[in-house]
Design an enzyme around this catalytic site. Structure first.
Site, mmCIF file in Angstrom:
data_model
loop_
_atom_site.group_PDB
_atom_site.id
_atom_site.type_symbol
_atom_site.label_atom_id
_atom_site.label_comp_id
_atom_site.label_asym_id
_atom_site.label_seq_id
_atom_site.Cartn_x
_atom_site.Cartn_y
_atom_site.Cartn_z
ATOM 1 N N SER A 268 13.228 -1.077 -11.046
ATOM 2 C CA SER A 268 13.171 -2.010 -9.954
ATOM 3 C C SER A 268 13.142 -1.276 -8.486
ATOM 4 O O SER A 268 12.418 -1.846 -7.591
ATOM 5 C CB SER A 268 14.515 -2.638 -9.667
ATOM 6 O OG SER A 268 15.779 -1.624 -9.755
ATOM 7 N N HIS A 320 16.596 0.025 -4.232
ATOM 8 C CA HIS A 320 15.804 -0.827 -3.784
ATOM 9 C C HIS A 320 15.286 -0.742 -2.546
ATOM 10 O O HIS A 320 13.852 -0.807 -2.325
ATOM 11 C CB HIS A 320 16.455 -2.462 -3.783
ATOM 12 C CG HIS A 320 16.873 -2.736 -5.017
ATOM 13 N ND1 HIS A 320 17.647 -3.836 -5.348
ATOM 14 C CD2 HIS A 320 16.470 -2.174 -6.364
ATOM 15 C CE1 HIS A 320 17.959 -4.001 -6.794
ATOM 16 N NE2 HIS A 320 17.261 -3.034 -7.228
#
Length: 582
Positions: A268, A320
């Site tokens: 991610s 992230h």
């Protein structure tokens, strides 16, 4: 998670043949300036162009066979968004209105002639070029196309295949398919500060290909597919590979900086990096104007939603953010490089920018390695000696539970508690860390860690750590308060000591301020009677430490029950190792 809103409806055009209905749909599409993606006797696929009124929806126009002119129409968003603001419904209304206008403007003979021409076109044999085009389109539209490299689309399938292959190998080796344990994640290369920053630099790469369960893998692949559809054709396969690895490295470094003691894994961070690159193209006019606004809205909604969702416990939002920021910076480099017409100049500028991003990562990583806490080196030694593996497998706790209880001399009725077990030659020291509260300490293996311990009351939180050796105990509790008023009130109550008949603090309670590893604490020592008041029982010593973390409105309580004087040295050593990261 990105969504594709849609709207379905039915149109009724009785009295017309199927081919005549197709002619009206084609006339309407021409008037609306919709692109015809596919046309067949059973229906048509339209693509609505990007503009301020559209996000590039797909219109599926399907004729129901034998239904006397009934047509099924679906308008579906093709970009990443949560709501379509009624655009899909309006598309169908526009199509219906345009078809009615086309029917009124065409003479019956003209409509019949166009239908006959279209019928002839359907019945003629396809040319080799048309067959090749249809075959290529079928490959592109197939789900398998995401896993098979082809010209112009190489990086995405390979990266997806590597992630899936690594997961298959992990499962084949015995790793849990849904909720893998901590130890196999560490063995396969998950990012973990005490290991990554003390020698295992390669974890900053491998962590981007390791997933914590099948659901985690599926969600990341889904998000990856969405951005890759646009991005690889925009920046090319070489830059796609470089982007994934560079933003993955930066996401791992930022995660180590924010919370190095957390085990982090998954693609991610790198995927957010790809979204950051795409965002840079949208903001700095690297994409056609008519498409920019619609895509920008979709990307911002997707990124914003996932960052907010990432605030949930157990999600590495630092990775992230690190991936997104590094990707955005790399995207600016790529946008600038595309301004050069010469391909060699574009490649040179891109490579220089990529090297710059890598140097930023390298500098940050070296600085993190130079400033590792002493606890990291100790965990590294425990990892290399196999103590961590034995601890995670439960072997050390089982060994502690088998420590013999030494009976005291004399009448056994004089003593009702198990005896203290001193540190033996086979004992070592273990590290404890709680990621939520950033509390850490070390304790020797002659002390048994109690798992599943409950709070003092049903509503009280369980202790972070409870250690037992004989009748001697050490308990650590941490409570965060919602309001400053509640925090201050509890702080005041926790510092109150009993008073004597004269209203002065009891002489049995000694309270003073101390400092442990830079943490200002209040130490309170008092006797504690074990047993009923009218029985001899046993008088032991209770020692408590209070640390008030003002910023987070959190209170830490470390309480020791000292039954055997021999245990005092162990308890003092455990307390002196306490660290709480601010």
């Amino acid at each position: 998670m990105p969504l594709k809103p849609s709207y379905d409806d039915k149109l009724h055009l009785s009295g017309l043949s199927n081919t005549e209905i197709l002619i009206l749909a084609l006339e309407a599409a021409q008037k609306l300036e919709w692109k015809i993606e596919k046309i067949a006797p059973e229906g048509i696929l339209f693509q609505v162009p990007f503009n301020m009124y559209s996000h590039g929806e797909e219109i599926t126009f399907t004729i129901e066979q034998g239904s006397d002119g009934e047509v099924s129409v679906r308008s579906q968003s093709s970009s990443i968004q949560f709501v379509d603001y009624g655009k899909n419904r309006k598309n169908i209304q526009k199509l219906q209105k345009a078809m009615e206008e086309a029917r009124n403007s065409l003479f019956p003979e003209e409509l019949t002639q166009k239908a006959n021409e279209l019928e002839e076109d359907f019945n003629r044999p396809l040319t080799e070029e048309e067959k090749a085009y249809i075959e290529e389109e079928m490959k592109k539209n197939s789900i398998l196309s995401f896993f098979i490299p082809r010209k112009g689309f190489i990086a995405t399938p390979i990266l997806i295949d590597i992630n899936i292959l690594v997961f298959i190998l992990m499962v084949a080796s015995g790793v849990g398919i849904l909720n893998p344990d901590t130890l196999p994640l560490l063995k396969w290369g998950a990012d973990f500060g005490p290991l990554t920053l003390t020698g295992d630099w390669w974890r900053t790469v491998t962590c981007n290909f390791i997933h914590i369960g099948g659901f985690h893998l599926a969600m990341n692949i889904y998000a990856f597919m969405f951005v890759a559809l646009f991005l690889e054709q925009l920046i090319g396969s070489r830059r796609m590979f470089a982007s994934y690895f560079l933003t993955g490295l930066c996401s791992a470094a930022f995660s180590l900086y924010m919370h190095g003691e957390t085990i982090s894994a998954g693609a991610s961070g790198a995927i957010f990096g790809l979204y950051g690159i795409f965002l840079a193209f949208l903001l700095f006019h690297g994409i056609a104007k008519e498409e920019r606004k619609a895509l920008l809205t979709s990307i911002l909604i997707f990124v914003g939603y996932n960052l907010i969702y990432g605030l949930k416990e157990g999600i590495d939002n630092a990775a992230h953010i690190g991936g997104l920021l590094s990707g955005f910076l790399l995207g600016i480099v790529y946008v600038f490089s595309n301004k050069f017409k010469n391909p060699d100049a574009q490649r040179t500028v891109s490579i220089i920018g990529e090297l710059g991003i890598f140097c930023i990562f390298l500098f940050c990583f070296i600085m993190l390695c130079k400033n590792v806490p002493p606890l990291y080196q100790e965990i590294r030694q425990e990892w290399e000696s196999g103590i961590v593996e034995a601890y995670l497998n439960g072997e050390l706790e089982e060994e502690n539970e088998n420590h013999p209880v030494i009976s005291p001399p004399g009448n056994s009725s004089d003593r009702q508690f198990p005896s203290y077990v001193p540190i033996g030659n086979n004992d070592t020291w273990l590290s404890y860390y709680d990621a939520e509260t950033n509390f850490s300490c070390q304790y020797p293996t002659n002390w048994r860690k109690i798992t599943g311990a409950k709070g003092l009351t049903p509503s009280a939180p369980p202790p972070l750590l409870k250690l037992v050796n004989g009748a001697n105990q050490l308990t650590v509790v941490s409570i965060a308060y919602d309001t400053q008023k509640e925090f201050e009130h509890t702080k005041k109550l926790s510092l109150i000591v009993p008073r004597n008949e004269k209203g002065q603090p009891s002489e049995d309670y000694k309270q003073n301020d101390i400092n442990i590893n830079g943490l200002p604490m209040t130490k309170t020592t008092n006797p504690l009677h074990i047993g009923a008041p009218d029985e001899p029982g046993k008088d032991i010593q209770q020692i408590s430490f209070k640390y008030f973390q003002e910023k987070n409105k959190r209170i830490y309580s470390i309480v020791m029950l000292l039954y055997d004087e021999e245990a005092a040295a162990d308890l003092d050593a455990i307390v002196s190792s306490i660290q709480i990261t601010k």
